[in-house]
Design a protein around this motif. Structure first.
Motif, PDB file in Angstrom:
ATOM      1  N   LYS A 118     -54.008-107.017 -50.892  1.00 32.21           N
ATOM      2  CA  LYS A 118     -54.550-107.545 -49.638  1.00 32.21           C
ATOM      3  C   LYS A 118     -54.704-109.069 -49.686  1.00 32.21           C
ATOM      4  O   LYS A 118     -54.486-109.759 -48.689  1.00 32.21           O
ATOM      5  CB  LYS A 118     -55.908-106.907 -49.344  1.00 32.21           C
ATOM      6  CG  LYS A 118     -55.839-105.465 -48.882  1.00 32.21           C
ATOM      7  CD  LYS A 118     -57.245-104.897 -48.706  1.00 32.21           C
ATOM      8  CE  LYS A 118     -57.211-103.414 -48.341  1.00 32.21           C
ATOM      9  NZ  LYS A 118     -58.576-102.838 -48.271  1.00 32.21           N
ATOM     10  N   SER A 119     -55.094-109.578 -50.835  1.00 33.05           N
ATOM     11  CA  SER A 119     -55.360-111.009 -50.930  1.00 33.05           C
ATOM     12  C   SER A 119     -54.124-111.834 -51.272  1.00 33.05           C
ATOM     13  O   SER A 119     -54.115-113.048 -51.082  1.00 33.05           O
ATOM     14  CB  SER A 119     -56.437-111.274 -52.000  1.00 33.05           C
ATOM     15  OG  SER A 119     -55.960-110.939 -53.283  1.00 33.05           O
ATOM     16  N   SER A 120     -53.063-111.184 -51.763  1.00 33.13           N
ATOM     17  CA  SER A 120     -51.886-111.921 -52.216  1.00 33.13           C
ATOM     18  C   SER A 120     -50.640-111.691 -51.383  1.00 33.13           C
ATOM     19  O   SER A 120     -49.638-112.390 -51.552  1.00 33.13           O
ATOM     20  CB  SER A 120     -51.577-111.554 -53.674  1.00 33.13           C
ATOM     21  OG  SER A 120     -52.671-111.851 -54.500  1.00 33.13           O
ATOM     22  N   GLY A 121     -50.667-110.709 -50.503  1.00 28.30           N
ATOM     23  CA  GLY A 121     -49.500-110.431 -49.670  1.00 28.30           C
ATOM     24  C   GLY A 121     -48.538-109.449 -50.320  1.00 28.30           C
ATOM     25  O   GLY A 121     -48.755-108.986 -51.444  1.00 28.30           O
ATOM     26  N   ARG A 122     -47.485-109.144 -49.605  1.00 26.85           N
ATOM     27  CA  ARG A 122     -46.481-108.178 -50.071  1.00 26.85           C
ATOM     28  C   ARG A 122     -45.191-108.890 -50.443  1.00 26.85           C
ATOM     29  O   ARG A 122     -44.955-110.036 -50.036  1.00 26.85           O
ATOM     30  CB  ARG A 122     -46.196-107.165 -48.954  1.00 26.85           C
ATOM     31  CG  ARG A 122     -47.418-106.360 -48.527  1.00 26.85           C
ATOM     32  CD  ARG A 122     -47.679-105.209 -49.462  1.00 26.85           C
ATOM     33  NE  ARG A 122     -48.874-104.464 -49.096  1.00 26.85           N
ATOM     34  CZ  ARG A 122     -49.228-103.301 -49.651  1.00 26.85           C
ATOM     35  NH1 ARG A 122     -48.460-102.771 -50.574  1.00 26.85           N
ATOM     36  NH2 ARG A 122     -50.334-102.698 -49.274  1.00 26.85           N
ATOM     37  N   PRO A 123     -44.320-108.235 -51.212  1.00 30.55           N
ATOM     38  CA  PRO A 123     -43.023-108.853 -51.537  1.00 30.55           C
ATOM     39  C   PRO A 123     -42.201-109.091 -50.276  1.00 30.55           C
ATOM     40  O   PRO A 123     -42.294-108.345 -49.298  1.00 30.55           O
ATOM     41  CB  PRO A 123     -42.349-107.800 -52.433  1.00 30.55           C
ATOM     42  CG  PRO A 123     -43.435-106.919 -52.911  1.00 30.55           C
ATOM     43  CD  PRO A 123     -44.480-106.913 -51.843  1.00 30.55           C
ATOM     44  N   MET A 124     -41.389-110.155 -50.298  1.00 27.67           N
ATOM     45  CA  MET A 124     -40.455-110.421 -49.201  1.00 27.67           C
ATOM     46  C   MET A 124     -39.227-109.527 -49.372  1.00 27.67           C
ATOM     47  O   MET A 124     -38.676-109.437 -50.474  1.00 27.67           O
ATOM     48  CB  MET A 124     -40.036-111.890 -49.203  1.00 27.67           C
ATOM     49  CG  MET A 124     -41.136-112.836 -48.785  1.00 27.67           C
ATOM     50  SD  MET A 124     -40.604-114.576 -48.790  1.00 27.67           S
ATOM     51  CE  MET A 124     -40.645-114.931 -50.541  1.00 27.67           C
ATOM     52  N   VAL A 125     -38.835-108.861 -48.324  1.00 27.08           N
ATOM     53  CA  VAL A 125     -37.650-108.006 -48.366  1.00 27.08           C
ATOM     54  C   VAL A 125     -36.447-108.836 -47.937  1.00 27.08           C
ATOM     55  O   VAL A 125     -36.450-109.435 -46.850  1.00 27.08           O
ATOM     56  CB  VAL A 125     -37.814-106.778 -47.452  1.00 27.08           C
ATOM     57  CG1 VAL A 125     -36.551-105.916 -47.487  1.00 27.08           C
ATOM     58  CG2 VAL A 125     -39.036-105.962 -47.880  1.00 27.08           C
TER      59      VAL A 125
END
Length: 368
Positions: A343-350
């Motif tokens: 939640k605090s760091s974001g998700r990987p870019m696809v």
């Protein structure tokens, strides 16, 4: 070979030759220099992280659990029980499974990090989620253990405190002296109680010649000690310290007062900022509760609290300056709570499977 905290500090613990030692070789966790953070104080300061997330079940609870379960086995119990926001349940379940005891756990429904819940279940604990908070769960286990033959292994069990105090011994042994300031997150308040007990016992034994200031930190939404009253519905993303009525409340206040320290509070925003700072600038990934004490330290640095605080010691030529030493207790590993990390760091870019797709987001200089 390290044999665990009971064997290492046997002379300071209430065990005998007849105590069956249940151990996972807990303790001996590193003091990691936090050089980036120390530079924010100044050249005459040292900051260390005591990373308790490197214990066998990835939290400080193992120090107390080796003692609590060993003594429970010595007393002939067949089962142990605890209320938990996560780490206690993981540790109790692991140590119980180690020696063949049953383990019962009561958790607040929906308020436990999944990494911790997974540990308790994997170790075979019987886990019950109550429609209430941690304080409701603790009330239940206290009543059950008072009526039935089962050993309560929350920090109200004095053997838990005995085991956890060994963290103070390790810090003094590693540094050759106590720190000047000891920063620690405060939830149920057993750990600040235990560390102060460890420092005072080492002092009484002549192993150290002074005592640190104890600097405890709660989350704003779960800060009963700071506010001076029970918080009926504690709220914070740092689930490990989401406690509104600490079992060791008075002992924590006593440690604060006797040491000349403080117990303060920080916001969830402060906690997340410190949580990210540790991971991105010091390379240490902890669970959010640990970040409460680092957030408190960062606040005091901004406020100039340590200005002119470099201590002096007596030497052959009189008073000589030495570096200010601060230790922060990081109580659990970041993998305990992956949800908050994401939640605090974001998700990987696809992206498409091409080099150009990477370079679109990260321009790289070609090799010469």
């Amino acid at each position: 070979m390290w044999r665990g905290v009971i064997e290492q500090y046997r002379e300071h613990l209430p065990v005998t030759a007849d105590t069956p030692v249940v151990t996972l070789r807990e303790g001996n966790t590193p003091l990691i220099p936090a050089d980036t953070l120390a530079r924010e104080i100044g050249p005459d300061a040292e900051v260390y992280f005591k990373f308790e997330g490197l214990n066998p079940t990835a939290s400080f609870k193992d120090r107390g659990m080796t003692m609590a379960v060993s003594k429970a086995l010595e007393e002939g119990t067949s089962a142990v029980m605890c209320a938990s926001t996560g780490n206690t349940s993981a540790s109790a379940a692991a140590y119980a499974s180690r020696c063949g005891l049953d383990c019962l756990v009561i958790i607040p429904e929906g308020n436990i990090a999944l990494g911790k819940l997974a540990q308790a279940l994997m170790h075979g604990a019987k886990v019950f989620a109550v429609r209430g908070n941690f304080d409701d769960a603790l009330r239940m286990v206290r009543e059950i253990s008072a009526r039935y033959r089962i050993t309560l292994v929350n920090s109200v069990n004095p053997f838990r405190i005995e085991g956890q105090k060994t963290g103070a011994f390790e810090i003094c042994d590693a540094l050759g002296e106590p720190p000047d300031y000891h920063f620690i997150p405060v939830g149920n308040a057993g750990n600040i109680t235990a560390y102060w007990k460890g420092y005072t016992e080492y002092h009484a034994a002549g192993r150290i010649d002074r005592l640190p200031r104890m600097m405890g930190w709660q989350a704003e939404g779960a800060a009963p000690i700071v506010r001076g009253h029970v918080v009926e519905k504690p709220e914070t993303l740092a689930t490990a310290i989401r406690i509104g009525n600490p079992a060791s409340w008075k002992q924590a206040e006593a440690a604060r007062d006797a040491s000349g320290g403080m117990i303060g509070m920080v916001s969830d925003a402060d906690i997340i900022a410190a949580y990210q700072y540790m991971a991105r600038h010091e390379g240490v990934f902890t669970e959010p509760a640990c970040a409460a004490c680092v957030a408190g330290l960062m606040r005091l640095i901004r406020e100039g609290y340590f200005r002119n605080a470099v201590p002096a010691v007596s030497g052959p030529a009189g008073k000589t300056a030495r570096k200010l030493r601060i230790v922060c207790i990081l109580t659990g590993h970041g993998l305990k709570d992956p949800d908050n990390a994401l939640k605090s760091s974001g998700r990987p870019m696809v992206i498409d499977p091409t080099i150009e797709a990477v370079l679109e987001h990260v321009p790289l200089a070609p090799r010469a």
